[in-house]
Design an enzyme around this catalytic site. Structure first.
Site, PDB file in Angstrom:
ATOM      1  N   TYR A 272       1.025  -1.433  -0.020  1.00 44.91           N
ATOM      2  CA  TYR A 272      -0.040  -0.010  -0.044  1.00 44.91           C
ATOM      3  C   TYR A 272       1.094   1.193   0.166  1.00 44.91           C
ATOM      4  O   TYR A 272       1.404   1.792   1.026  1.00 44.91           O
ATOM      5  CB  TYR A 272      -0.798  -0.079   1.248  1.00 44.91           C
ATOM      6  CG  TYR A 272      -1.890   0.754   1.575  1.00 44.91           C
ATOM      7  CD1 TYR A 272      -3.436   0.234   0.225  1.00 44.91           C
ATOM      8  CD2 TYR A 272      -1.916   2.248   1.350  1.00 44.91           C
ATOM      9  CE1 TYR A 272      -4.389   0.948   0.476  1.00 44.91           C
ATOM     10  CE2 TYR A 272      -2.982   3.572   1.050  1.00 44.91           C
ATOM     11  CZ  TYR A 272      -3.838   2.857   0.846  1.00 44.91           C
ATOM     12  OH  TYR A 272      -5.512   4.087   0.443  1.00 44.91           O
TER      13      TYR A 272
ATOM     14  N   TYR B 299      -5.563   5.570  -8.451  1.00 42.00           N
ATOM     15  CA  TYR B 299      -5.842   5.591  -6.263  1.00 42.00           C
ATOM     16  C   TYR B 299      -6.687   5.359  -6.394  1.00 42.00           C
ATOM     17  O   TYR B 299      -7.200   5.643  -5.894  1.00 42.00           O
ATOM     18  CB  TYR B 299      -5.348   7.131  -5.715  1.00 42.00           C
ATOM     19  CG  TYR B 299      -5.170   6.535  -4.023  1.00 42.00           C
ATOM     20  CD1 TYR B 299      -4.776   5.442  -3.753  1.00 42.00           C
ATOM     21  CD2 TYR B 299      -5.935   7.621  -3.594  1.00 42.00           C
ATOM     22  CE1 TYR B 299      -4.742   5.657  -2.356  1.00 42.00           C
ATOM     23  CE2 TYR B 299      -5.933   7.130  -1.960  1.00 42.00           C
ATOM     24  CZ  TYR B 299      -5.902   5.984  -1.134  1.00 42.00           C
ATOM     25  OH  TYR B 299      -5.217   6.627  -0.360  1.00 42.00           O
TER      26      TYR B 299
END
Lengths: 134, 400
Positions: free
Chosen positions: B303, B353
């Site tokens: 992440y 994203y």
């Protein structure tokens, strides 16, 4: 348009005493009366010993600079860049770290001594703030 | 943490059978429900399934599209299970856990997991313009009243403080952060749908880009994207008979750091060790559940809300020792020809994203062997979720 600063909610059932104390020029933190552990962010129940007997204590108002960042990209009209956010660890209770706002790009060094001061926001509540100790 | 690795009943019992995504863009010009619908339909088509097969939908807590709305838009007639998890970018890995739990307990047979956002054009996550005009901030258990009134407003400023501590304690450098940004950019340059596909990035450009919140510069920050991703989860047995090669969910685990602090993201500054992630505890549980360890992971989708979060997770999940994430990243290990290629579609830093969901889609592509920048022989992939305030993780494995 007048840009108001971001006033904290000062009526939260867990944290209102922090701001009430600040208005009186006192810095406080929550701690467990049974095991003396500081609790931050403050909670009514002590997770270290299981007691519900927690209370606010006065802090000396001194600490050490743990971390800081200078914000150079502005994202809110009430906070013109550059400004510097400081993270200060209380001398009385290293388990407690609080934030301070400093204008510009002050010269800072890790672990330097810091002291509290109280900023009364215009028409608003009072915030404990931090600056390098005199 | 589970003491007995066999206590986890889910290892390799469920699989991702289908994946779908929209284009990633700065302004989709469409509603988030429309984006979610497109991604879900593509995932079903990819699996060789139809809306009539779907009986479960799970989502992230911060998604404004509800499972019921998506079911309505898709024409799902048999919705009998739904759930959401989070917070925020922690959600996608935990969604795999919700899906497994629903399927193995008989509450659902075919679950869609999705994330849909107009993260640039409508609801920017970076803090810009948020909370202007609010009467007061914080309270009600958020503890934001300790942070927002000072101007600590965003994830970027919070991770900047964590990055500074990592630099102070371990000597991590800007160039090491830059190595993460460059690796992700190189991978995006080889991925046609990536938002930064046509834009190479050099170390000089990285270092000379404007500072946002010291020590983090522009390219330490992920993109803000409009887009949606969805995946279809069902039993491994059923997935074997569907259209595409199966990708098994070997293990799922969340984890909270030992220094627990109430609140959301900002109280990390009060943890005695600001750079110790919940992901470390998640990893310890994950490896037991999946029955393998970091040395058996071929590729990883970590992440990457910020470059520093990748470095912290390389340490947390045991790919290197605490404090060595910077040198590990700078060694080239995380590039496509390295020992642990990461974010093989460009990640949040350079692909788009979608709050962790595109990492799951990318993992499945790689393990099927159909990625644009395919890593030869990849059979196992770690995916991690947002690093604050807790961690989440999944191991995916190619079915034999």
């Amino acid at each position: 348009m007048t840009i108001h600063p971001l006033f904290p909610n000062v009526t939260d059932r867990e944290t209102h005493e922090f701001f009430e104390a600040a208005a009186e020029g006192r810095l406080v933190f929550r701690a467990c009366n049974a095991c003396d552990h500081a609790l931050h962010p403050p909670t009514a129940h002590c997770p270290y010993c299981g007691a519900w007997d927690t209370a606010w204590r006065n802090a000396e108002g001194t600490g050490r600079l743990h971390a800081w960042t200078t914000v150079t990209h502005q994202i809110h009209p009430a906070f013109p860049a550059p400004y510097t956010l400081v993270v200060v660890e209380l001398d009385d209770a290293p388990e407690v770290r609080l934030i301070g706002h400093m204008d510009g790009t002050p010269p800072l060094v890790a672990d330097m001594p810091m002291e509290v001061w109280f900023q009364a926001l215009p028409n608003g509540p009072t915030l404990p703030q931090w600056r390098p100790a005199a | 943490m589970l003491d007995d690795e066999t206590a986890f009943l889910g290892r390799d019992k469920c699989a991702v059978a289908g994946i779908g995504q929209t284009a990633f863009a700065r302004d989709s010009g469409r509603s988030v429900l429309s984006l979610a619908t497109e991604a879900a339909l593509k995932a079903l088509e990819d699996a060789g399934l139809t809306v009539d097969d779907v009986d479960g939908i799970v989502r992230a807590d911060v998604d404004t599209v509800t499972p019921y709305s998506l079911a309505a838009a898709l024409g799902v007639n048999n919705l009998s299970y739904w759930g959401d998890t989070g917070p925020g970018g922690v959600a996608p890995c935990m969604m795999m856990g919700l899906a497994i739990g629903a399927i193995l307990s008989g509450q659902a047979k075919t679950v869609i997991a999705f994330r849909s956002l107009n993260g640039r054009s409508e609801a920017r996550l970076g803090g810009s313009g948020q909370r202007v005009g609010a009467e007061t901030v914080g309270g009600f258990g958020t503890y934001d009243e300790y942070y927002l009134p000072y101007g600590l407003l965003s994830a970027g400023q919070t991770f900047a403080l964590m990055a500074q501590r990592h630099m102070l304690e371990y000597g991590t450098t800007a160039e090491q952060l830059g190595a993460v940004a460059l690796a992700c950019r190189e991978h995006a340059n080889l991925t046609p749908h990536a938002q930064m596909q046509s834009k190479p990035l050099t170390m000089d450009e990285y270092l000379s880009a404007r500072m946002i919140s010291t020590p983090l510069r522009l390219f330490d920050f992920c993109l803000e994207s409009d887009g949606a991703c969805a995946v279809v989860i069902t039993t491994a047995e059923r997935a074997r008979d569907l259209r595409k090669p199966s990708v098994l969910i070997s293990g799922v685990a969340g984890g909270a750091p030992p220094d627990r602090r109430a609140g959301m993201m900002f109280p990390v500054v009060t943890r005695q060790d600001m750079t110790d992630l919940g992901g470390r505890r998640a990893g310890e549980t994950l490896w037991k559940r999946a029955g393998l360890g970091p040395s058996e992971i071929d590729i990883a989708q970590l992440y990457d809300c910020f470059t520093i979060s990748v470095i912290l997770q390389l340490e947390a999940y045991g790919f290197c020792a605490k404090g060595e994430g910077g040198p590990f990243a700078a060694s080239g290990a995380i590039r496509r020809d390295g020992s642990l290629p990461i974010n093989t579609g460009g990640g949040h830093l350079s692909e788009g994203y979608v709050h962790g969901m595109n990492h799951i889609v990318q993992a499945v592509r790689q393990l099927r062997g159909e990625a644009d920048m395919q890593i030869a022989g990849a059979e196992t992939c770690l995916v991690t979720g947002g690093p604050l305030p807790v961690g989440s993780s999944v191991v995916f494995r190619k079915a034999s």
